[in-house]
Enzyme design. Sequence first.
Site, short mmCIF file in Angstrom:
data_model
loop_
_atom_site.label_atom_id
_atom_site.label_comp_id
_atom_site.label_asym_id
_atom_site.label_seq_id
_atom_site.Cartn_x
_atom_site.Cartn_y
_atom_site.Cartn_z
N THR A 1 3.47 -4.57 -4.12
CA THR A 1 2.57 -4.21 -3.01
C THR A 1 1.35 -3.42 -3.47
O THR A 1 1.25 -3.03 -4.63
CB THR A 1 3.34 -3.39 -1.95
OG1 THR A 1 4.05 -2.34 -2.61
CG2 THR A 1 4.33 -4.26 -1.20
N ASP A 2 0.44 -3.16 -2.51
CA ASP A 2 -0.81 -2.43 -2.79
C ASP A 2 -0.70 -0.95 -2.42
O ASP A 2 -1.67 -0.33 -2.00
CB ASP A 2 -1.97 -3.04 -1.98
CG ASP A 2 -2.10 -4.53 -2.20
OD1 ASP A 2 -2.03 -4.95 -3.36
OD2 ASP A 2 -2.26 -5.27 -1.21
N THR B 1 -2.25 4.51 -1.46
CA THR B 1 -2.93 3.32 -0.95
C THR B 1 -3.94 2.87 -2.00
O THR B 1 -4.83 3.63 -2.37
CB THR B 1 -3.61 3.57 0.42
OG1 THR B 1 -4.31 2.39 0.80
CG2 THR B 1 -4.54 4.76 0.42
N ARG B 2 -3.74 1.66 -2.52
CA ARG B 2 -4.56 1.24 -3.66
C ARG B 2 -5.89 0.61 -3.27
O ARG B 2 -6.83 0.64 -4.03
CB ARG B 2 -3.76 0.27 -4.55
CG ARG B 2 -2.55 0.94 -5.18
CD ARG B 2 -1.93 0.15 -6.30
NE ARG B 2 -0.76 0.85 -6.81
CZ ARG B 2 0.48 0.61 -6.45
NH1 ARG B 2 0.74 -0.36 -5.59
NH2 ARG B 2 1.48 1.31 -6.94
N VAL B 3 -5.95 0.00 -2.10
CA VAL B 3 -7.21 -0.66 -1.71
C VAL B 3 -7.78 -0.12 -0.41
O VAL B 3 -8.87 -0.50 -0.01
CB VAL B 3 -7.02 -2.21 -1.60
CG1 VAL B 3 -6.72 -2.81 -2.94
CG2 VAL B 3 -5.96 -2.57 -0.58
#
Length: 513
Positions: A325-326, A351-353
């Site tokens: 997941t992101d 949260t990566r994006v």
Amino acid sequence: MDYFNQLLRTSGEYGIVYQVSHPIVFIEGLPTVKTREVILFESGQRGEVFAITRGKIEARLFSHEPVVVGTKVTKTNQLLSIAAGPELLGHTIDPLGEPLDPASTFVKPKAIRDLDAKPVGIAGRQKITKHLETGISLLDLLIPLGRGQRELIIGDRKTGKTSLILTTLKTQINQGVIAIYAAIAKKKSDIKRLQEFFVQEKLVDRTIIVATSSYDSPSLIYETPYAAMAIAEYFKEQGQHTILVLDDLSTHAKFYRELSLLARRFPGRDSYPDDVFYIHSKLLERAGNFKHPTKGEVSITCLPVIEIVEGDLTGYISTNVMGITDGHIYLDSNIYYQGLRPAVNIPLSVTRVGRQTVDKLTRDVNKNLTSFLANYEKLQNLSHFGQELTEDVKKQLRIGELIYKFFNQPYQLTIPLTIQLIILSMLLQNIIETKENLDKAKTGLLNAFYTEQPQKFLMELAVADDLKTFNETIMKNKDRLLTLCGITPTPVAPPPPQQEQQTQEQQEEHADK
């Protein structure tokens, strides 16, 4: 039986069941059958071929009742699929597309979607650029999500994972997004509660629930998230944004482990089969932000859920899904028992994006707020040692306490991002100084936001290029905002006139002489 005979005549092939390890069935015969093809037993039950080894066929049976050894079986020349379309909106169905709410009228859609479709390649995808508003202040300001993001919701049982998801779904459905909820091996009472929530909130016309109960066959339970994803892909092709919840993948993995062990697959770590990472990665890769010929871009936002035990984030399935997941939102049981809702552990959530999707003002607020809360934690730890606190430190501690009070948001209450930013600015600038005033501000501004004229004023306030300009705008409009909040503005005492002050000084000087 007539349908079975018709298929038998069409295919000219049949097989015989020679061993049963329910729900796994071992078959001899059917020389041209393919993996993932649906097969039909003469008893009327259906199954799916999932392995062919040395001419022997292994199949998963979808019914709860087992078949007997010696039963004839024939092929259907169809891969496992589901009928998808707008007709499903407002209904609860099983992974084969059959309705689970027979009281309401159900029309079967005409479009057919393959349950195990291939994910779209990188050429068909777009960068995630649009913010996904959850209506939950803590998430929108500190852990923002983007449309098309795959964000894992992880935590112990009974820590508010479902509450957080349902509040997010409510916000998104009100913005025109279609919600698809995959309830994997849930209690029938939980499925009923889910249906009641959507009915009470008047969201039922924009939702589809794909559900299996723990009583169902493990083969049917295994197909639940794939059926939900196939329906999401149908709406994606129609240019509709969807949000998909997979609740939960830890249960899904357990049932897949059961199927694999019954099929005599070699067990790996924690007895899970070695392809458990592959089945989840192939599923979650089908979500994302995609190119669309008419809409430009369309997204499937995916929120998989993982249930862990005693806060252990290092489990096999949880680390697998984290890697796919992101980012993840970790709901901590210790924070939950302190009474904070949602019980999100901010330092351990990622949260990566999401941050690339918010505007400059929200990004500035995110940085400033993260820094302030880190400093607040340090000051709080220092204050526990009985240190003498300066007025400035006391003020910082009071503001920090009010911010956490603001983040403590009741289940089902959604707060628009504009209101979140305004209230936060008022807290940081000491315009709101007490918990009572914070409650008044939240209620007053939410009521004002849903009234036409004040809404326009509030929306204009939030149009700023940076945090400094925004804070200055809030301070200028302080009195009007306090009036909207239902708080009486504190009158500022005027300074004494300069001339009178000088005269008094002269009189005192004269008296001394």
